[in-house]
Structure formats: C-alpha cells, structure tokens
Design an enzyme around this catalytic site. Structure first.
Site, PDB file in Angstrom:
ATOM      1  N   ASP A  49     -83.662 -32.636  54.965  1.00  0.00           N
ATOM      2  CA  ASP A  49     -84.753 -33.316  55.538  1.00  0.00           C
ATOM      3  C   ASP A  49     -84.937 -34.708  55.253  1.00  0.00           C
ATOM      4  O   ASP A  49     -85.516 -34.754  54.146  1.00  0.00           O
ATOM      5  CB  ASP A  49     -85.788 -32.573  55.604  1.00  0.00           C
ATOM      6  N   GLU A  66     -85.366 -35.029  61.352  1.00  0.00           N
ATOM      7  CA  GLU A  66     -86.417 -35.014  62.245  1.00  0.00           C
ATOM      8  C   GLU A  66     -87.853 -35.421  61.672  1.00  0.00           C
ATOM      9  O   GLU A  66     -88.666 -35.671  62.114  1.00  0.00           O
ATOM     10  CB  GLU A  66     -86.731 -33.593  62.292  1.00  0.00           C
ATOM     11  N   ASN A  67     -87.753 -35.842  60.133  1.00  0.00           N
ATOM     12  CA  ASN A  67     -88.705 -36.560  59.542  1.00  0.00           C
ATOM     13  C   ASN A  67     -88.723 -37.886  59.094  1.00  0.00           C
ATOM     14  O   ASN A  67     -89.451 -38.403  58.429  1.00  0.00           O
ATOM     15  CB  ASN A  67     -89.234 -35.502  58.398  1.00  0.00           C
ATOM     16  N   ASN A 120     -88.203 -29.269  64.637  1.00  0.00           N
ATOM     17  CA  ASN A 120     -89.681 -28.993  65.458  1.00  0.00           C
ATOM     18  C   ASN A 120     -90.395 -30.261  65.633  1.00  0.00           C
ATOM     19  O   ASN A 120     -91.348 -30.371  66.509  1.00  0.00           O
ATOM     20  CB  ASN A 120     -90.246 -28.093  64.620  1.00  0.00           C
ATOM     21  N   HIS A 121     -90.127 -31.464  65.059  1.00  0.00           N
ATOM     22  CA  HIS A 121     -90.641 -32.691  65.241  1.00  0.00           C
ATOM     23  C   HIS A 121     -89.751 -33.488  66.082  1.00  0.00           C
ATOM     24  O   HIS A 121     -90.058 -34.973  65.944  1.00  0.00           O
ATOM     25  CB  HIS A 121     -91.142 -33.255  63.890  1.00  0.00           C
ATOM     26  N   HIS A 148     -83.026 -24.620  61.395  1.00  0.00           N
ATOM     27  CA  HIS A 148     -84.519 -25.320  61.040  1.00  0.00           C
ATOM     28  C   HIS A 148     -85.615 -24.376  61.406  1.00  0.00           C
ATOM     29  O   HIS A 148     -86.251 -24.184  62.305  1.00  0.00           O
ATOM     30  CB  HIS A 148     -84.577 -26.487  61.812  1.00  0.00           C
ATOM     31  N   HIS A 156     -86.077 -27.403  56.846  1.00  0.00           N
ATOM     32  CA  HIS A 156     -87.569 -27.366  57.421  1.00  0.00           C
ATOM     33  C   HIS A 156     -88.317 -27.131  56.184  1.00  0.00           C
ATOM     34  O   HIS A 156     -89.515 -27.649  56.192  1.00  0.00           O
ATOM     35  CB  HIS A 156     -87.653 -26.244  58.414  1.00  0.00           C
ATOM     36  N   HIS A 201     -88.487 -28.004  53.029  1.00  0.00           N
ATOM     37  CA  HIS A 201     -88.434 -28.882  52.071  1.00  0.00           C
ATOM     38  C   HIS A 201     -88.430 -28.604  50.771  1.00  0.00           C
ATOM     39  O   HIS A 201     -88.411 -29.667  49.655  1.00  0.00           O
ATOM     40  CB  HIS A 201     -89.504 -29.810  52.401  1.00  0.00           C
TER      41      HIS A 201
END
Length: 255
Positions: A8, A39-40, A67-68, A149, A174, A176
């Site tokens: 991530d 995604e982040n 999810n983001h 994820h 996810h 981290h």
C-alpha cells in the site's frame, strides 16, 4: 521471471519512496514486472490521475486498489482510460473499473486480480471465494497474481489455501504492517498475509500519531492526518520457474 509487488503506497512520502528506490530495486533483483497497491497513494486515500501517471512514469506496471478506490471522485473522470488500474473484482457491479486484467511481458501473460475481503469490511462486497471460482473458469494465463485487500489474517490465509494451485500468488494488503509468514503453498502458490505499507514509517499505519491518539483517547471523531515523517518501502519479490511458471521463491523487502 521475477515479480515485485509493492505494498500500500500511502501519500506523498510513499510515492517518494517509489521515485527514489524503485529503479534500484528493479536492477538489484532483476525485476521483470512491478505491481503496486495504490488505493492510499493520493494523500492517504484514493488515487488521482496525476498520481496514477506519476506511479506509471516511475516504473509501476500495474496498480491495484482496495476499499478506498473511489475516495477521490476524480477517478471517475479517467478510470475508463486507466489501462494499468485494477479495481476490486468483487465490488458492487454498478461501480466502474476492471477487476482483473491481463498484461504481457515478453511472451508471458500475467493476470492481476484485485479482491476485497468481507470480514470487518463494509459488507457490500461479494464473497471473494465464490467470485474467484467464477473468474477462474475463464483464466488460462501463465501467471495469476491476486491482491487480497482484507482485514483479517484468517480470511487471507483461508483464501490462499482455497486458491492453492489455481493462482500463482495470493498477496495480502490493507493492514499496512508487513507480516513474516511468507511461503509457497504446496510448491504452487506464493503467499504472505500482508505485504506491508510504503509510506510514513513513524506514524500509525500512515497517519500522524496525534490525530489517531486524539480519537482513541477522547472518543471524538477527528480527521486523520497523513504523517510527514521518515518513510519506508515494503514489498515482496517472487521468482518463478520459466519452464513450469510455478513460484520457487518469495522474499520480503523493506527499505
């Protein structure tokens, strides 16, 4: 063949680690193909077109999400043209994007699939086990890399055994935090519960300690701020046998 999967990417410092270290990592490990979870990547939540193009420019060949995915509404303006982007395959079918893509490296075909877990997630995701059963009916690529994820190690481990021998790798993202359980299941499928995060090293999974601790000590909602301290890069290198296409080694990377 050697594949690098980067965990991530979180905010500006995570992107900075890609810019500063990816070229050297590819050279050091003789990497053929690079996948990164993004995604982040845009200030800790979602992705923008500028960030997407920056990651591609710096050597990432496929970008998975989570999810983001749709946190930045700008994504909707360019998602149809983003041919390196892989969004969750088992998300609501009304959402745009491609959840499983095939890339070509020399004479090899590499399928990259993004999945969302169900446990402790938002509850709108289709069962990832059933989703993969359906997808695999039409897959015959040389390599199939799954970015799972998900929140719990148990769900990630369960999926890895469920897909053992049917995909090349199940790589968890996810949470981290890089885990130390990398292995090759039945000499057929590479696995790790969580690849780890590429971003702020001294924060709390990417966010500043102050913003997280305020909410946890007061119970009041508070905006989480991206930590601006020192950074890290986490990932795994997977080596495949050129004749059988089976994984023969998985190695954790942390800078």
């Amino acid at each position: 063949m050697k594949l690098l999967f980067i965990g991530d990417i979180f905010g500006r410092s995570g992107r900075g680690m890609i810019e500063d270290h990816l070229y050297a990592l590819k050279k050091q490990h003789q990497i053929d193909f690079v996948i990164a979870n993004g995604e982040n990547s845009a200030h800790g939540k979602g992705i923008t077109q500028r960030v997407y193009e920056e990651l591609i420019f710096n050597g990432v060949q496929a970008i998975t999400m989570g999810n983001h995915t749709y946190a930045k509404k700008e994504l909707l303006d360019f998602i149809d043209e983003a041919d390196r982007l892989v969004v969750p395959y088992n998300q609501l079918k009304t959402l745009p994007g491609v959840g499983s893509r095939v890339f070509t490296w020399k004479n090899k075909r590499i399928r990259v699939t993004n999945l969302l877990g169900v446990a402790f997630m938002n509850g709108y995701n289709y069962n990832p086990f059933i989703a993969m059963d359906e997808l695999l009916k039409e897959c015959d690529e040389d390599y199939h890399i799954v970015d799972f994820h998900a929140e719990t190690t148990s769900e990630k481990i369960a999926l890895s055994y469920y897909l053992s021998g049917r995909v090349s790798a199940v790589l968890g993202t996810h949470t981290h935090v890089q885990t130390a359980d990398e292995k090759i299941i039945d000499q057929k499928t590479a696995f790790i519960s969580d690849v780890g995060m590429t971003g702020p090293k001294e924060g709390i999974i990417g966010c500043s300690k102050e913003s997280i601790l305020y909410k946890m000590t007061t119970g009041l909602n508070h905006r989480f701020e991206v930590d601006e301290g020192p950074a890290q890069l986490c990932g795994v290198v997977i080596e495949f046998d050129e004749e059988t296409n089976l994984p023969i080694k998985i190695e954790r990377i942390m800078i």
